[in-house]
Design an enzyme around this catalytic site. Structure first.
Site, PDB file in Angstrom:
ATOM      1  N   HIS A  17      41.938  50.853  75.185  1.00 37.19           N
ATOM      2  CA  HIS A  17      43.308  51.283  75.448  1.00 37.19           C
ATOM      3  C   HIS A  17      44.104  50.126  76.000  1.00 37.19           C
ATOM      4  O   HIS A  17      43.574  49.061  76.298  1.00 37.19           O
ATOM      5  CB  HIS A  17      43.352  52.477  76.409  1.00 37.19           C
ATOM      6  CG  HIS A  17      43.009  52.152  77.823  1.00 37.19           C
ATOM      7  ND1 HIS A  17      43.764  52.581  78.885  1.00 37.19           N
ATOM      8  CD2 HIS A  17      41.999  51.425  78.366  1.00 37.19           C
ATOM      9  CE1 HIS A  17      43.224  52.151  80.017  1.00 37.19           C
ATOM     10  NE2 HIS A  17      42.162  51.451  79.729  1.00 37.19           N
ATOM     11  N   CYS A  36      45.800  44.780  82.544  1.00 36.53           N
ATOM     12  CA  CYS A  36      45.509  45.962  81.718  1.00 36.53           C
ATOM     13  C   CYS A  36      46.615  46.237  80.700  1.00 36.53           C
ATOM     14  O   CYS A  36      46.490  47.128  79.870  1.00 36.53           O
ATOM     15  CB  CYS A  36      45.285  47.189  82.594  1.00 36.53           C
ATOM     16  SG  CYS A  36      43.824  47.027  83.650  1.00 36.53           S
ATOM     17  N   HIS A  42      42.065  46.552  75.995  1.00 33.73           N
ATOM     18  CA  HIS A  42      40.746  46.289  76.569  1.00 33.73           C
ATOM     19  C   HIS A  42      39.962  47.589  76.501  1.00 33.73           C
ATOM     20  O   HIS A  42      40.504  48.632  76.127  1.00 33.73           O
ATOM     21  CB  HIS A  42      40.858  45.784  78.019  1.00 33.73           C
ATOM     22  CG  HIS A  42      41.470  46.782  78.945  1.00 33.73           C
ATOM     23  ND1 HIS A  42      42.832  47.038  78.996  1.00 33.73           N
ATOM     24  CD2 HIS A  42      40.911  47.626  79.847  1.00 33.73           C
ATOM     25  CE1 HIS A  42      43.070  47.972  79.907  1.00 33.73           C
ATOM     26  NE2 HIS A  42      41.929  48.365  80.433  1.00 33.73           N
ATOM     27  N   HIS A  44      36.552  50.272  77.997  1.00 34.93           N
ATOM     28  CA  HIS A  44      35.707  50.735  79.103  1.00 34.93           C
ATOM     29  C   HIS A  44      34.529  51.522  78.546  1.00 34.93           C
ATOM     30  O   HIS A  44      34.625  52.145  77.489  1.00 34.93           O
ATOM     31  CB  HIS A  44      36.482  51.668  80.043  1.00 34.93           C
ATOM     32  CG  HIS A  44      37.628  51.026  80.730  1.00 34.93           C
ATOM     33  ND1 HIS A  44      37.482  50.193  81.812  1.00 34.93           N
ATOM     34  CD2 HIS A  44      38.967  51.096  80.486  1.00 34.93           C
ATOM     35  CE1 HIS A  44      38.665  49.775  82.212  1.00 34.93           C
ATOM     36  NE2 HIS A  44      39.591  50.311  81.419  1.00 34.93           N
ATOM     37  N   ASP A  82      35.204  58.974  71.679  1.00 36.27           N
ATOM     38  CA  ASP A  82      34.163  57.942  71.672  1.00 36.27           C
ATOM     39  C   ASP A  82      34.393  56.922  70.559  1.00 36.27           C
ATOM     40  O   ASP A  82      34.608  57.280  69.400  1.00 36.27           O
ATOM     41  CB  ASP A  82      32.779  58.580  71.520  1.00 36.27           C
ATOM     42  CG  ASP A  82      31.653  57.601  71.823  1.00 36.27           C
ATOM     43  OD1 ASP A  82      31.881  56.646  72.612  1.00 36.27           O
ATOM     44  OD2 ASP A  82      30.552  57.786  71.284  1.00 36.27           O
ATOM     45  N   HIS A  83      34.362  55.651  70.944  1.00 36.28           N
ATOM     46  CA  HIS A  83      34.576  54.515  70.048  1.00 36.28           C
ATOM     47  C   HIS A  83      35.930  54.603  69.342  1.00 36.28           C
ATOM     48  O   HIS A  83      36.054  54.354  68.156  1.00 36.28           O
ATOM     49  CB  HIS A  83      33.417  54.375  69.053  1.00 36.28           C
ATOM     50  CG  HIS A  83      32.196  53.841  69.713  1.00 36.28           C
ATOM     51  ND1 HIS A  83      31.289  54.672  70.329  1.00 36.28           N
ATOM     52  CD2 HIS A  83      31.749  52.581  69.899  1.00 36.28           C
ATOM     53  CE1 HIS A  83      30.322  53.943  70.856  1.00 36.28           C
ATOM     54  NE2 HIS A  83      30.588  52.669  70.620  1.00 36.28           N
ATOM     55  N   GLU A 127      35.875  55.070  85.339  1.00 33.88           N
ATOM     56  CA  GLU A 127      36.324  54.005  84.444  1.00 33.88           C
ATOM     57  C   GLU A 127      35.480  52.749  84.669  1.00 33.88           C
ATOM     58  O   GLU A 127      35.162  52.034  83.742  1.00 33.88           O
ATOM     59  CB  GLU A 127      37.794  53.714  84.730  1.00 33.88           C
ATOM     60  CG  GLU A 127      38.405  52.646  83.888  1.00 33.88           C
ATOM     61  CD  GLU A 127      39.853  52.398  84.265  1.00 33.88           C
ATOM     62  OE1 GLU A 127      40.723  52.815  83.501  1.00 33.88           O
ATOM     63  OE2 GLU A 127      40.095  51.793  85.331  1.00 33.88           O
TER      64      GLU A 127
END
Length: 150
Positions: A17, A36, A42, A44, A82-83, A127
């Site tokens: 994100h 950020c 980037h 997480h 996810d991903h 996070e």
């Protein structure tokens, strides 16, 4: 009155994100979100803890069947986030900055839609090892549920 218990299920997911608000200038976004706000984003490796709460059923001895809880989380959350790039792949985050707070609200709404009413107690998202958000559904309106689209 039956005993009341909480049951927790922990899952992991990875997502990218960029913290950015289209209503702010580039300078304001950089000032507020710092590194950020990097143009390429980037990622997480999030830890999601979902807690349900309710009476222990006298017949089953459970608040909720863990198999059901696992399925609800997989279908409502993991299959969606996810991903993924939260900002590019999920419509909700085109209107809401993809902070962990807003991610917790998004996940709450997604789970509340598939779980029996009143059973969802808390959503906790880590996070990083040092940063987590705990959300319990406060402040939502019916329109928030309507706006929460993938």
């Amino acid at each position: 009155m039956p005993p009341i218990a909480c049951v927790s299920r922990t899952e992991h997911f990875s997502a990218a994100h960029r913290l950015n608000n289209s209503l702010l200038s580039a300078e304001e976004n950089q000032q507020i979100f710092g590194k950020c706000n990097h143009a390429h984003g980037h990622g997480h490796n999030y830890i999601l803890e979902t807690i349900v709460r309710g009476p222990v059923d006298a017949r089953t001895g459970m608040v909720a069947n863990i198999s059901d809880l696992k399925h609800w989380i997989q279908a409502a959350v993991l299959d969606v986030v996810d991903h993924r790039n939260l900002d590019a792949d999920i419509e909700y985050f085109r209107e809401h900055p993809s902070t962990t707070e807003n991610l917790a609200v998004f996940i709450w709404i997604r789970l509340a839609r598939v779980m029996p009413p009143g059973i969802l107690y808390q959503v906790i998202i880590s996070e990083t090892a040092k940063n987590k958000v705990i959300y319990s559904g406060e402040g939502l309106t019916d329109s928030d549920y309507d706006e929460c689209v993938v």
